[in-house]
Scaffold this active site. Sequence first.
Site, PDB file in Angstrom:
ATOM      1  N   GLY A 118      18.938  11.048 -19.887  1.00 37.78           N
ATOM      2  CA  GLY A 118      19.324  11.775 -21.230  1.00 37.78           C
ATOM      3  C   GLY A 118      20.633  12.571 -20.020  1.00 37.78           C
ATOM      4  CD  GLN A 137      23.892  16.655 -17.656  1.00 35.02           C
ATOM      5  OE1 GLN A 137      23.555  16.376 -18.659  1.00 35.02           O
ATOM      6  NE2 GLN A 137      23.723  16.400 -16.798  1.00 35.02           N
ATOM      7  CB  CYS A 184      20.287  16.716 -12.791  1.00 37.23           C
ATOM      8  SG  CYS A 184      21.932  17.125 -13.848  1.00 37.23           S
ATOM      9  CG  LEU A 185      22.771  11.423 -15.536  1.00 38.22           C
ATOM     10  CD1 LEU A 185      23.875  10.618 -16.745  1.00 38.22           C
ATOM     11  CD2 LEU A 185      22.997  10.230 -13.826  1.00 38.22           C
ATOM     12  CG  HIS A 196      16.511  17.938 -17.167  1.00 39.10           C
ATOM     13  ND1 HIS A 196      16.272  18.018 -15.595  1.00 39.10           N
ATOM     14  CD2 HIS A 196      18.358  17.310 -16.973  1.00 39.10           C
ATOM     15  CE1 HIS A 196      17.338  17.468 -15.398  1.00 39.10           C
ATOM     16  NE2 HIS A 196      18.129  17.038 -16.036  1.00 39.10           N
ATOM     17  CD  GLU A 197      19.241  16.149 -20.963  1.00 39.44           C
ATOM     18  OE1 GLU A 197      20.229  16.291 -20.183  1.00 39.44           O
ATOM     19  OE2 GLU A 197      18.367  15.502 -19.911  1.00 39.44           O
ATOM     20  CG  HIS A 243      20.928  20.213 -18.386  1.00 34.53           C
ATOM     21  ND1 HIS A 243      22.421  20.605 -17.567  1.00 34.53           N
ATOM     22  CD2 HIS A 243      21.073  18.769 -18.212  1.00 34.53           C
ATOM     23  CE1 HIS A 243      21.893  19.871 -16.396  1.00 34.53           C
ATOM     24  NE2 HIS A 243      21.018  18.613 -16.516  1.00 34.53           N
TER      25      HIS A 243
HETATM   26 ZN   LIG Z   1      20.719  17.480 -16.157  1.00 35.64          ZN
END
Ligand SMILES: [Zn+2]
Length: 204
Positions: free
Chosen positions: A85, A90, A129-130, A171-172, A175
């Site tokens: 995701g 981000q 998480c990226l 999660h997304e 963000h």
């Molecule tokens: Zn994340």
Amino acid sequence: MAHEHDHEHEHDHDHDHAHDEVAVDEEARAEAEADARRRLALAQIRQYGDPALRLKAHDVENFDDDLRRLVDRMTALMRDAQGVGLAATQVGVLRRLFVFQAGEEGPRAIVNPVVVEQGGETAPDEEGCLSLQGVRVPVDRSVHVVLEGKDPNGEDVRLELDDYPARVVQHELDHLDGVLIIDRTDDEHRKEALGILRPRAVIG
Ligand SMILES: [Zn+2]
């Protein structure tokens, strides 16, 4: 005759061996390329400490080519970074949209997502998480969620998700409100994560 046969056999064996080595080389090269692509993608994704990750995104109003280009770029980055995701915040774009891929189905983009139904039951599981490289912490999430929003063309989307895909979209969504997994985990894991994320002194 027997000798010739042995020779042929040896020859076949050598040939197979060489073939295996080529296969191994190709595998190693593909792996190195995937790793390089991942690092390039991560370099384009905002990392912990970047203020954009803490800001609240605004609704998308125009479903135009710019939006679709952003979705394409985010989808490619998510794939190259080997993530499941990626939210617009981000990549430093404060718009309410994210892309995700959870399960067999291809990647999807959800614009202006809203949770319209959320199961009362929650379950803990580890999340990464990226934007928080090297961190994995347990997070409680609802196991069932119904999400409504738009696709990149402005068409209505309604998704009923359970378990892992439900976790990914929560999660997304976080963000888009500037919330990170370290805000959702327990004190002990947060402390450990912040130790990993602490900016290192830059020399030179
Ligand atoms: Zn994340």
